[in-house]
Write an enzyme that holds these catalytic residues in place. Structure first.
Site, PDB file in Angstrom:
ATOM      1  N   SER A 168      -9.417  -0.213   7.914  1.00 29.98           N
ATOM      2  CA  SER A 168      -8.927  -0.090   6.542  1.00 29.98           C
ATOM      3  C   SER A 168      -8.316  -1.319   5.912  1.00 29.98           C
ATOM      4  O   SER A 168      -8.018  -1.280   4.727  1.00 29.98           O
ATOM      5  CB  SER A 168      -7.888   1.032   6.463  1.00 29.98           C
ATOM      6  OG  SER A 168      -8.480   2.243   6.849  1.00 29.98           O
ATOM      7  N   LYS A 174       0.869  -1.187   0.000  1.00 27.43           N
ATOM      8  CA  LYS A 174       0.000   0.000   0.000  1.00 27.43           C
ATOM      9  C   LYS A 174       0.900   1.230   0.000  1.00 27.43           C
ATOM     10  O   LYS A 174       1.877   1.298   0.752  1.00 27.43           O
ATOM     11  CB  LYS A 174      -0.845  -0.036   1.274  1.00 27.43           C
ATOM     12  CG  LYS A 174      -1.848   1.095   1.446  1.00 27.43           C
ATOM     13  CD  LYS A 174      -2.659   0.838   2.725  1.00 27.43           C
ATOM     14  CE  LYS A 174      -3.727   1.892   2.951  1.00 27.43           C
ATOM     15  NZ  LYS A 174      -4.491   1.619   4.184  1.00 27.43           N
ATOM     16  N   SER A 226      -9.271   2.032   3.493  1.00 27.93           N
ATOM     17  CA  SER A 226      -8.403   2.726   2.554  1.00 27.93           C
ATOM     18  C   SER A 226      -7.449   1.788   1.809  1.00 27.93           C
ATOM     19  O   SER A 226      -6.789   2.229   0.875  1.00 27.93           O
ATOM     20  CB  SER A 226      -7.582   3.777   3.305  1.00 27.93           C
ATOM     21  OG  SER A 226      -6.826   3.158   4.316  1.00 27.93           O
TER      22      SER A 226
END
Lengths: 107, 528, 478
Positions: free
Chosen positions: B195, B95, B171
């Protein structure tokens, strides 16, 4: 509908603290969203709390044994400080360059 | 079946046995990415073509050259008889909230769009040391602020591989999408309010949030410092356990990482769960939120098929010998979101102070008169709306005159939320649970653009996950079926501090018991 | 005419002399380094970095707190102070706000006039330093080398009553910091920085009036001058019927002028909150007890003891306890010497100190060890050499590192006590100077000193002065 807690004046103050320049339409949108969120946050105020409930800066409690030991006072040179400097938008002779700070008044 | 469709465990075993080469696996991953991912997120334009709408768009930066070097090195080591590590040759995505040396580390934001990290985050470095091949940085909500990944400054933002008209969640949307689309078997994500777990549920993959402090946060661009947890995203439980073992453990660079030995998670997996006490709580079967019109608190039941999936899972576990305990009270669950609003905003506003255009990242090109102008313009032009919102709210609730009312109060409510978990997991308490079984999210994935723009409703999708962040305890989301429209449903296990072994155990048991069920044979839209 | 009383409080920032910075492994001292060379991801505030506390910072901070008789908190916390400034890379400073390492305590300052001013300490806390900025043609140039250097901030209660007291506070603080070995306290290098809060009130009043803050006074003289100037200004203001405003002022020592700074800083809302990246600082109670017990005898305590034990005047004792090595040197010399402590004191104050100053070294670096000094004094005492020779030996020992007795032997510096040789030298001088001899015999007895000098010259300075005088008188009076 709850009262508008964040007035335009308060909002300006927050924008100032946050060092962000906003145009009027952005200001309106954001101020609206903040007020909406405040309604949710104000739930917190209704919860019965007394002083005996501890403040939890972290959820998980740290016992002495769990805590990492403090760092020994030994020099560890960074391998590549140049790679940090190369990220600077404006630099000169190794210094970071920024515009001047609004200057102090004279007495 | 392509090479990249195998699990991480299978891949690394075959590589070590000489059946596969790391380069071959890499090429398989690249081929898959070319087929399904479409163009990577970029600052340039968000104009979506029809083509775009069918693709996954997980990536921001595909680091092919770097990855190939790593893969070749793995193969070289194997030739020389050196063991490259437990993740030898497994391609992974990271990420883009993690700093990885010599890669663009953007946090999904314009303000870091040109930032090349000079160092690597500990969790990513451990993956590399274990022989993983870092394929690239995947997309996310800007600075991880959001639950759909739509707020990224790098567009197009990721789409749900099961149905690309829907969001992958956020996210860590790029992470879960890249795993669900079989581009890679593993991804490193972060969970601050849900997330990892929420997008894992939306994308039908396994997502684990470790105990706070179990995995080092060094190199994770901070959002909520007391909440952020790096964690593994995988296609199955065994792979998640494997990856967790690699990244977990103390780190001299992180003072909040616990000095605790990392247990053998893979061993724990296969233990028999008979006698395991698993609780169900009515407080997790609906969400409480303020009515947008009246501001009054309203309750809404969660999506019906999500609820059914949880009860079905309970039955399956009972069938394996677990004891299901119903009606477990978790009274402070409803306070999770407002508390989160306060604590995370205060920390976020402060963590984002450093993005000021002075020493890295974006600096305004406009000629300002002075330094203050430079700050204000750089931050205005560099940050998207979501960071601006978080920062302003953070300023408000931590301002001197309001701090007692909001921030101090929120820290106490956090103790109450923690108290709920301590009560149910207390080995001398009334419930003595080993784990709590809940839905991960109140609904399955929503459509792109549906909720984005209304920050309040978006946040409430995190209500079932956020309490674990406040309390610091570990949680996992695993796939548990598909809803009526074919979208994945996730269920969640929560356990006491450092009991990742229990949630992995329970998850594995459910996974194995349902491995032949019909829904597991359905493939995501992009892979059909 | 109204009589005013001055009320002063001081805030000092003390740079600790640890090897590395407070939260990362970069060097704490980078005085000569090129800009932005002593940095790493942590102290330059890169995204994703975390602070890790330096053990030595805690130790030195605790030692200082103990020496200030402060309460050392067994659990103290770090907090973030949030504001924007280019020398602050993270946009916040990690400091200790409400639960600091030390609270309370006092520092006693003996004033030259003879009284002692006791200054109460409000708090003592640990924090990180910011970088440096300098002006250059309408731009600011920033150097992060100093970011993260460990500081102790010490805030006093407003107990000081004059510019001189404030100056003495700094002088004694500097002495103490070096004595404890926690800071080099070199004000020119910025190791000790000071802000002064000044207000005035009618004498006898207990009220605290509006104060002004004078920032960046960075030498002892500057503190004295700045405060004196500000007191004068405030008195003028009040006498003219105006109110003193809560200004923040900047003192320019070169021009002797006070500038007003932007008051914006004092309005800043720092939004303090607990630093989530650090755990509470927990100190072991036994460790703290040992630390306090192991504190060295502090300068003023030692000064008192020197007066008491060695019968020294306070002037001497003050100089001898100027720094720890010198005071240790003195005691060692006294222990090795047959003469009284005052004699040893004289030798050090009159001679050894000059050597230290000329060579720019500290007493523990001397080749002229306390034992050697004691030996020289003993040689004179035993009449083996005269005083002049003794003084000359000091540098000889320092340069050659040889024992005094060795040098005396090698260079034949021993006192000439041979009566015959002295007689011969005296007779030679008498023969060469008939005029002076006549003057002496005619009554000018003061010439004795001159004759003594001549004999000394003739004997290369080695004649035993007592014996020489005796024989001279005998022969001159003849």
């Amino acid at each position: 509908m709850s009262e508008e807690l964040i007035t335009p004046e308060m909002f300006e103050h927050l924008v100032d603290l946050a060092a962000i320049a906003l145009d009027p339409s952005q200001s309106d949108y954001l101020r609206g969203e903040l007020n909406k969120q405040l309604n949710a946050i104000n739930e917190l105020i209704a919860i019965p709390i007394d002083e005996s409930i501890p403040l939890a800066a972290h959820g998980v409690p740290y016992a002495q044994a769990d805590a990492a030991p403090l760092r020994e006072d030994c020099w560890e040179a960074c391998e590549n400080p140049e790679e940090i400097l190369v990220q600077v938008p404006v630099s000169e002779d190794g210094y970071i360059v920024v515009p001047d700070i609004p200057h102090s008044d004279l007495e | 079946m392509a090479l990249i469709d195998q699990t991480a465990t299978e891949i690394t075993q075959k590589i070590k046995q000489g059946e596969l080469s790391a380069v071959d696996v890499l090429d398989s991953a690249l081929e898959r990415i070319r087929a399904v991912d479409g163009r990577p997120g970029a600052l340039d334009d968000g104009i979506k073509s029809l083509e775009d709408e069918k693709k996954v768009h997980a990536f921001i930066s595909l680091t092919e050259v770097r990855a190939r070097k790593q893969a070749e090195e793995i193969d070289r080591r194997l030739q020389s008889g050196i063991d490259p590590g437990p993740l030898a040759g497994v391609p992974v995505t990271i990420k883009d909230i993690f700093c990885v040396k010599d890669t663009l580390s953007t946090a999904g934001s314009r303000i870091l769009a040109n930032f090349t990290a000079p160092y690597t985050a500990t969790s990513a470095a451990r993956l590399e040391e274990a022989g993983a091949v870092l394929l690239g940085k995947v997309n996310l909500d800007e600075f991880t602020f959001g639950s759909s990944s739509e707020s990224s400054a790098f567009q197009p933002s990721p789409r749900n591989p099961w149905n690309t008209a829907y969001v992958p969640g956020g996210s860590s949307g790029g992470s879960t999408a890249s795993v669900a689309a079989n581009e890679v078997p593993l991804s490193l994500g972060t969970d601050t309010g849900g997330s990892i777990r929420q997008p894992a549920a939306f994308c039908g993959v396994v997502g684990l949030k470790p105990t706070y402090g179990r995995v080092s946060r060094y190199g994770l661009i901070a959002f909520g410092s007391s909440l952020d947890c790096p964690g593994p995203i995988a296609r199955n439980v065994e792979d998640a356990a494997l990856m967790l073992h690699v990244i977990a453990g103390p780190d001299p660079k992180d003072s909040t990482a616990f000095e605790r030995v990392v247990p053998d998670y893979q061993e724990a997996l296969k233990k028999d769960i008979s006698g395991m006490r698993i609780g169900l709580s009515p407080d997790y079967f609906n969400i409480t939120f303020p009515d947008p019109k009246t501001g009054e608190l309203a309750r809404q039941e969660i999506q019906e098929d999500v609820k059914k999936a949880v009860y079905y899972a309970a039955e399956v576990l009972a069938g394996l010998g677990a004891e299901i305990v119903e009606d477990v009270p978790m009274p402070n669950t409803a306070h999770g979101i407002p508390t989160y609003f306060v604590i995370s905003r205060v920390e976020a506003a402060s963590n984002l102070h450093r993005f000021d255009g002075v020493k890295y990242g974006y600096r305004t090109q406009k000629e300002g008169r002075d330094l203050n102008e430079m700050y204000r313009l750089s931050r205005a032009e560099g940050f998207g709306l979501q960071p601006k919102l978080r920062i302003l709210m953070g300023m408000y609730v931590s301002a001197a005159q309001y701090s007692e009312q909001y921030y101090q109060r929120a820290l106490r409510v956090r103790s109450l939320i923690r108290g709920d978990f301590e009560a149910i997991f207390d080995t001398h308490g009334s419930y003595r649970l080993d784990a709590l079984l809940t839905p991960t999210t109140p609904t399955t994935a929503f459509k792109m653009d549906a909720v984005y723009g209304d920050s309040l409703l978006m946040q409430y999708t995190d209500q079932l996950t956020v309490s674990a962040n406040h309390a610091g305890i570990p949680g996992i989301s695993i796939p548990a079926g598909l809803d009526a429209s074919g979208l994945p449903i996730g269920i969640q296990f929560l356990a006491a501090d450092f009991r990742e072994d229990i949630i992995l155990q329970a998850s594995y048991a459910f996974e194995q018991a349902t491995k032949d069920e019909a829904w597991r044979k359905v493939r995501p839209q992009v892979l059909q | 005419m109204t009589e005013y009383e001055v009320v002063i409080g001081l805030e000092t920032h003390i740079q600790l002399n640890t090897k590395t910075k407070i939260f990362c492994g970069c060097k704490a001292d980078s005085w000569k380094a090129p800009p932005n060379s002593n940095i790493c991801p942590v102290c330059s505030g890169l995204p994703g970095v975390l602070p890790v506390l330096n053990k030595a910072v805690v130790e030195k901070g605790a030692i200082l707190a103990a020496a200030m008789h402060a309460d050392i908190r067994l659990i103290s916390y770090f907090d973030r102070k949030n504001y924007f400034y280019p020398d602050l890379p993270k946009g916040y400073q990690i400091t200790q706000y409400d639960q600091a390492l030390g609270s309370g305590g006092y520092f006693e300052i003996p004033m030259p006039e003879g009284y002692v001013r006791r200054v109460r300490i409000h708090k003592l806390h640990l924090e990180e330093d910011a970088g440096k900025t300098k002006n250059d043609q309408g731009r600011r140039l920033i150097d992060f080398n100093r970011c993260g250097v460990p500081l102790v901030e010490m805030v006093t209660e407003p107990d000081l009553r004059s510019a001189d007291e404030a100056a003495q506070y700094l002088i004694r603080l500097r002495q103490l910091l070096r004595w404890l070995g926690v800071s080099e306290a070199d004000m020119e290098k910025g190791h000790l920085r000071c802000d002064a809060n000044v207000s005035i009130r009618v004498k006898g009043s207990k009220k605290l009036n509006t104060k002004t803050e004078i920032k960046n006074v960075n030498s002892i003289d500057a503190v004295r001058n700045a405060i004196a100037s500000e007191i004068e200004r405030q008195i003028k203001e009040v006498n003219a019927g105006r109110q003193v405003q809560a200004w923040t002022l900047d003192w320019d020592d070169e021009t002797g002028k006070m500038w007003m700074m932007r008051s914006k800083e004092t309005e800043a809302d720092y939004r303090y909150f607990r630093e989530p990246d650090l755990l509470p600082l927990q100190l072991d109670e036994a460790w703290v007890k040992d630390l306090i017990a192991d504190l060295p005898e502090l300068p003023l305590e030692r000064r008192e003891r020197f007066v008491r034990e060695y019968g020294l005047p306070i002037y001497d004792a003050d100089i001898l306890t100027g720094d720890l090595p010198l005071s240790t040197y003195y005691e060692s010399a006294v222990q090795g010497s047959p003469r009284d402590p005052k004699t040893v004191s004289n030798w050090i104050i009159n001679d050894v100190l000059r050597i230290l100053k000329d060579l720019g070294i500290s007493a523990d670096d001397l080749n002229l060890t306390p034992q050697y000094l004691a030996a020289i004094i003993k040689l004179i005492d035993e009449n083996k050499i005269n005083t002049a020779t003794g003084k000359g030996l000091l540098m000889k020992v320092q340069e050659t590192e040889k024992a005094p007795a060795q040098i005396v032997e090698a260079e034949g510096l021993g006192l000439v006590s041979d009566v015959a040789a002295i007689r011969a030298a005296i007779q030679a001088v008498i023969a060469e100077n008939p005029g002076e001899v006549k003057s002496f015999r005619d009554g000018k007895e003061t010439l004795l000193g001159w004759f003594l000098g001549q004999v000394m010259r003739k004997t290369g300075g080695k004649a035993d002065p007592k014996l020489t005088r005796q024989i001279l008188v005998e022969l001159l009076r003849g």
